[in-house]
Design a protein around this motif. Structure first.
Motif, PDB file in Angstrom:
ATOM      1  N   GLN A 191      -0.113 -12.632   2.106  1.00 24.44           N
ATOM      2  CA  GLN A 191      -1.435 -14.062   1.692  1.00 24.44           C
ATOM      3  C   GLN A 191      -0.703 -14.747   0.880  1.00 24.44           C
ATOM      4  O   GLN A 191      -0.858 -15.793   1.369  1.00 24.44           O
ATOM      5  CB  GLN A 191      -3.071 -14.087   1.526  1.00 24.44           C
ATOM      6  CG  GLN A 191      -2.831 -12.367   2.785  1.00 24.44           C
ATOM      7  CD  GLN A 191      -4.501 -12.245   1.982  1.00 24.44           C
ATOM      8  OE1 GLN A 191      -5.647 -12.896   1.522  1.00 24.44           O
ATOM      9  NE2 GLN A 191      -5.100 -11.003   2.708  1.00 24.44           N
ATOM     10  N   TYR A 235       5.217   0.288  -0.754  1.00 24.69           N
ATOM     11  CA  TYR A 235       5.292  -0.399  -0.425  1.00 24.69           C
ATOM     12  C   TYR A 235       5.363  -1.106   0.491  1.00 24.69           C
ATOM     13  O   TYR A 235       4.862  -2.169   1.718  1.00 24.69           O
ATOM     14  CB  TYR A 235       5.273  -1.334  -1.581  1.00 24.69           C
ATOM     15  CG  TYR A 235       4.610  -1.612  -3.137  1.00 24.69           C
ATOM     16  CD1 TYR A 235       2.944  -1.773  -2.928  1.00 24.69           C
ATOM     17  CD2 TYR A 235       4.118  -1.684  -3.718  1.00 24.69           C
ATOM     18  CE1 TYR A 235       1.849  -2.276  -4.223  1.00 24.69           C
ATOM     19  CE2 TYR A 235       3.358  -1.566  -5.210  1.00 24.69           C
ATOM     20  CZ  TYR A 235       2.363  -1.820  -4.756  1.00 24.69           C
ATOM     21  OH  TYR A 235       1.708  -1.463  -6.376  1.00 24.69           O
ATOM     22  N   ASN A 238       3.096  -0.256   2.996  1.00 19.72           N
ATOM     23  CA  ASN A 238       1.718  -1.261   2.632  1.00 19.72           C
ATOM     24  C   ASN A 238       1.908  -2.360   1.871  1.00 19.72           C
ATOM     25  O   ASN A 238       1.596  -2.477   1.127  1.00 19.72           O
ATOM     26  CB  ASN A 238       0.463  -0.149   1.481  1.00 19.72           C
ATOM     27  CG  ASN A 238       0.138   0.723   2.276  1.00 19.72           C
ATOM     28  OD1 ASN A 238      -0.537   1.519   2.763  1.00 19.72           O
ATOM     29  ND2 ASN A 238       1.374   2.107   1.797  1.00 19.72           N
ATOM     30  N   GLN A 240       1.417  -6.106  -0.082  1.00 18.80           N
ATOM     31  CA  GLN A 240       0.422  -6.708  -0.438  1.00 18.80           C
ATOM     32  C   GLN A 240      -0.193  -8.575  -0.001  1.00 18.80           C
ATOM     33  O   GLN A 240       0.627  -8.838   0.545  1.00 18.80           O
ATOM     34  CB  GLN A 240       0.933  -6.108  -2.410  1.00 18.80           C
ATOM     35  CG  GLN A 240       0.679  -4.993  -2.332  1.00 18.80           C
ATOM     36  CD  GLN A 240      -0.790  -4.051  -1.969  1.00 18.80           C
ATOM     37  OE1 GLN A 240      -1.847  -4.127  -3.364  1.00 18.80           O
ATOM     38  NE2 GLN A 240      -0.077  -3.021  -0.931  1.00 18.80           N
ATOM     39  N   LYS A 241      -0.978  -8.499  -0.751  1.00 19.51           N
ATOM     40  CA  LYS A 241      -1.484  -9.767  -0.737  1.00 19.51           C
ATOM     41  C   LYS A 241      -0.430 -10.834  -0.888  1.00 19.51           C
ATOM     42  O   LYS A 241       0.422 -12.134  -0.888  1.00 19.51           O
ATOM     43  CB  LYS A 241      -2.911 -10.959  -1.028  1.00 19.51           C
ATOM     44  CG  LYS A 241      -4.154  -9.682  -0.243  1.00 19.51           C
ATOM     45  CD  LYS A 241      -5.163  -9.851  -1.472  1.00 19.51           C
ATOM     46  CE  LYS A 241      -6.594  -9.772  -1.460  1.00 19.51           C
ATOM     47  NZ  LYS A 241      -7.657 -10.068  -1.778  1.00 19.51           N
ATOM     48  N   TYR A 242       0.220 -10.567  -2.308  1.00 23.18           N
ATOM     49  CA  TYR A 242       1.418 -10.787  -3.498  1.00 23.18           C
ATOM     50  C   TYR A 242       2.413 -10.508  -2.505  1.00 23.18           C
ATOM     51  O   TYR A 242       2.411  -9.163  -2.519  1.00 23.18           O
ATOM     52  CB  TYR A 242       1.074 -10.925  -4.813  1.00 23.18           C
ATOM     53  CG  TYR A 242      -0.631 -11.287  -5.431  1.00 23.18           C
ATOM     54  CD1 TYR A 242      -1.227 -12.665  -4.967  1.00 23.18           C
ATOM     55  CD2 TYR A 242      -0.177 -11.551  -7.071  1.00 23.18           C
ATOM     56  CE1 TYR A 242      -1.805 -12.931  -5.544  1.00 23.18           C
ATOM     57  CE2 TYR A 242      -1.068 -11.947  -7.513  1.00 23.18           C
ATOM     58  CZ  TYR A 242      -2.046 -13.484  -6.541  1.00 23.18           C
ATOM     59  OH  TYR A 242      -3.357 -13.626  -6.917  1.00 23.18           O
ATOM     60  N   LYS A 374      -3.040   0.922  -8.267  1.00 27.57           N
ATOM     61  CA  LYS A 374      -4.422   0.856  -8.224  1.00 27.57           C
ATOM     62  C   LYS A 374      -4.415  -0.618  -9.214  1.00 27.57           C
ATOM     63  O   LYS A 374      -5.279  -1.715  -9.002  1.00 27.57           O
ATOM     64  CB  LYS A 374      -5.404   2.046  -8.608  1.00 27.57           C
ATOM     65  CG  LYS A 374      -5.689   2.492  -7.782  1.00 27.57           C
ATOM     66  CD  LYS A 374      -6.722   1.960  -6.315  1.00 27.57           C
ATOM     67  CE  LYS A 374      -7.599   3.635  -6.091  1.00 27.57           C
ATOM     68  NZ  LYS A 374      -8.177   2.638  -4.687  1.00 27.57           N
ATOM     69  N   ASN A 376      -2.088  -3.254  -9.640  1.00 27.88           N
ATOM     70  CA  ASN A 376      -1.724  -3.638  -8.862  1.00 27.88           C
ATOM     71  C   ASN A 376      -2.580  -4.368  -7.461  1.00 27.88           C
ATOM     72  O   ASN A 376      -2.806  -5.844  -7.842  1.00 27.88           O
ATOM     73  CB  ASN A 376      -0.327  -3.945  -7.951  1.00 27.88           C
ATOM     74  CG  ASN A 376       1.036  -3.736  -9.056  1.00 27.88           C
ATOM     75  OD1 ASN A 376       0.619  -4.545 -10.040  1.00 27.88           O
ATOM     76  ND2 ASN A 376       1.722  -2.917  -8.762  1.00 27.88           N
ATOM     77  N   GLU A 377      -3.893  -3.800  -7.103  1.00 27.74           N
ATOM     78  CA  GLU A 377      -4.814  -3.888  -6.832  1.00 27.74           C
ATOM     79  C   GLU A 377      -5.444  -5.292  -7.513  1.00 27.74           C
ATOM     80  O   GLU A 377      -5.789  -5.682  -6.804  1.00 27.74           O
ATOM     81  CB  GLU A 377      -5.495  -2.756  -5.596  1.00 27.74           C
ATOM     82  CG  GLU A 377      -5.054  -2.353  -4.458  1.00 27.74           C
ATOM     83  CD  GLU A 377      -5.307  -1.270  -4.220  1.00 27.74           C
ATOM     84  OE1 GLU A 377      -6.265  -0.582  -4.497  1.00 27.74           O
ATOM     85  OE2 GLU A 377      -4.868  -0.818  -3.351  1.00 27.74           O
ATOM     86  N   GLN A 380      -4.367  -8.569  -8.087  1.00 28.68           N
ATOM     87  CA  GLN A 380      -4.956  -9.627  -6.314  1.00 28.68           C
ATOM     88  C   GLN A 380      -6.218  -9.832  -6.190  1.00 28.68           C
ATOM     89  O   GLN A 380      -6.347 -10.496  -5.909  1.00 28.68           O
ATOM     90  CB  GLN A 380      -3.976  -9.283  -5.716  1.00 28.68           C
ATOM     91  CG  GLN A 380      -2.478  -8.460  -5.551  1.00 28.68           C
ATOM     92  CD  GLN A 380      -1.757  -7.728  -4.653  1.00 28.68           C
ATOM     93  OE1 GLN A 380      -1.510  -8.193  -4.000  1.00 28.68           O
ATOM     94  NE2 GLN A 380      -2.065  -6.354  -4.858  1.00 28.68           N
ATOM     95  N   ASN A 382      -7.678  -7.537  -5.274  1.00 30.42           N
ATOM     96  CA  ASN A 382      -8.448  -6.498  -3.806  1.00 30.42           C
ATOM     97  C   ASN A 382     -10.042  -6.039  -4.505  1.00 30.42           C
ATOM     98  O   ASN A 382     -10.215  -5.602  -6.167  1.00 30.42           O
ATOM     99  CB  ASN A 382      -8.090  -5.195  -3.715  1.00 30.42           C
ATOM    100  CG  ASN A 382      -6.394  -6.147  -3.589  1.00 30.42           C
ATOM    101  OD1 ASN A 382      -6.771  -7.181  -3.180  1.00 30.42           O
ATOM    102  ND2 ASN A 382      -5.480  -5.710  -3.010  1.00 30.42           N
TER     103      ASN A 382
END
Length: 382
Positions: A191, A235, A238, A240-242, A374, A376-377, A380, A382
């Motif tokens: 994103q 990663y 999975n 991520q947005k960033y 968690k 890093n989530e 962002q 999350n």
């Protein structure tokens, strides 16, 4: 049936964790092996390690951070000890790395003769070109410069008596332009691809002292490299947005040179880095971790503690202020929010020949991975 399914999920979870730890163990074992010779300045140790880690990024599916190449080359001077490493005191042959070390700034030396006692710990030859020092503990380092004399440090817990005679052959070589490379990769965000979370660790260590003695550097910092690669593995599967950036720095042990170079010649604008997490000495953890820069970024430190309090990953997360003790430092100086964490408790071998893979438990690597994921989530949103 529901109970059987729950047991199946538990078995799968255990298997995944075991596989992750197995991968981490393989990385630490490999990087600490004689093939990489302490990831330092003789026998192409650092070069071989950089190439190996580039290959790991490629195999995992991590892309080059600059879009072209995993390696970011730079150079600096380094004092090296490629060959002769022979020391006899009072006609007793000493074992390199165990009985003695040659100071990292030492000049080469060859000769024999009598020693003059300066005090209870310091001795010298008649010309002053050789210094002998008795130490309680032998730890080595790396140097960009070379002294005009030779210094030998002896473990006084193993050597009995007063040094009075010597026979020494030491070869040293100052390399003016030693070529090193940072290893840089990334996983694009879904994103906000121009916003980055960085995960960093240094892969270099001290290398070898002579032809037969090297410093494995299992905890420092093959353990941090293993954790970073396991995060890269996560990663890739999975996104991520960033975007997630990964840098494995060279030249840390000789003065944080790889991170300094990247901070001056970044391949990603530093203003685009939302947060950087640096890991160094990640091989134990019985007593939790200490976070450097915790007092500079209290909101992020509170986030990390809330996550740990909820999930009970680690026994404790301690706070420490600003310190120039690892590769986070230059990023902090450039305005990039950064943490550096290291594990506490367990084996304490550091900058010596005993920092080996076989003695390193890696007991908190799985929990450290979960904590960083968690964290890093949370960064962002999350």
């Amino acid at each position: 049936m529901k109970k059987v399914f729950s047991i199946f999920l538990l078995i799968c979870s255990v298997k995944v964790n075991a596989q992750d730890i197995s991968y981490n163990r393989m990385i630490v074992d490999t990087l600490s092996s004689p093939a990489f010779w302490g990831r330092g300045y003789t026998k192409d140790g650092m070069k071989k390690a950089g190439e190996y880690l580039s290959q790991q990024f490629r195999l995992l599916g991590v892309k080059p951070l600059d879009g072209k190449d995993y390696l970011q080359p730079f150079s600096y001077s380094a004092n090296t000890f490629p060959d002769d490493m022979k020391v006899s005191i009072n006609d007793k042959k000493l074992i390199p790395g165990i009985d003695f070390i040659v100071d990292h700034k030492s000049k080469g030396f060859e000769g024999k003769g009598k020693l003059l006692q300066k005090d209870s710990l310091h001795f010298t030859n008649t010309s002053g070109s050789l210094k002998i020092i008795l130490e309680n503990k032998l730890t080595w380092s790396a140097s960009q410069t070379q002294d005009s004399f030779a210094t030998v440090k002896i473990d006084k817990t193993r050597f009995k008596g007063i040094p009075s005679r010597f026979k020494i052959e030491i070869e040293s070589q100052l390399i003016k332009n030693f070529l090193a490379s940072n290893v840089c990769g990334m996983i694009p965000g879904t994103q906000k691809p121009d916003s980055f979370l960085f995960i960093t660790a240094h892969y270099d260590h001290l290398g070898g002292m002579g032809e037969d003695t090297y410093f494995p550097g299992a905890n420092d910092n093959a353990s941090g490299v293993a954790l970073l690669l396991s995060l890269a593995k996560y990663y890739v599967a999975n996104q991520q947005k960033y975007s997630i950036g990964f840098i494995l720095f060279a030249g840390e042990e000789i003065g944080l040179l790889g991170s300094k170079y990247y901070s001056e010649y970044p391949t990603v604008p530093l203003k685009n880095i939302r947060f950087l997490t640096n890991t160094d000495l990640a091989g134990t953890g019985e007593e939790g971790i200490t976070v450097v820069n915790a007092t500079l970024f209290p909101d992020e430190f509170a986030l990390m503690n809330r996550i740990n309090d909820e999930h009970k990953y680690l026994s404790a997360i301690g706070a420490r202020g600003k310190a120039a003790n690892s590769d986070h430092y230059w990023f902090t100086e450039k305005g990039v929010p950064s943490f550096f964490f290291y594990t506490r408790g367990g084996v304490t071998f550091y900058h010596d020949v005993r920092d080996r893979a076989a003695t390193l438990p890696l007991n908190e690597q799985a929990d450290l991975l979960k904590l960083i994921v968690k964290f890093n989530e949370g960064l962002q949103g999350n």
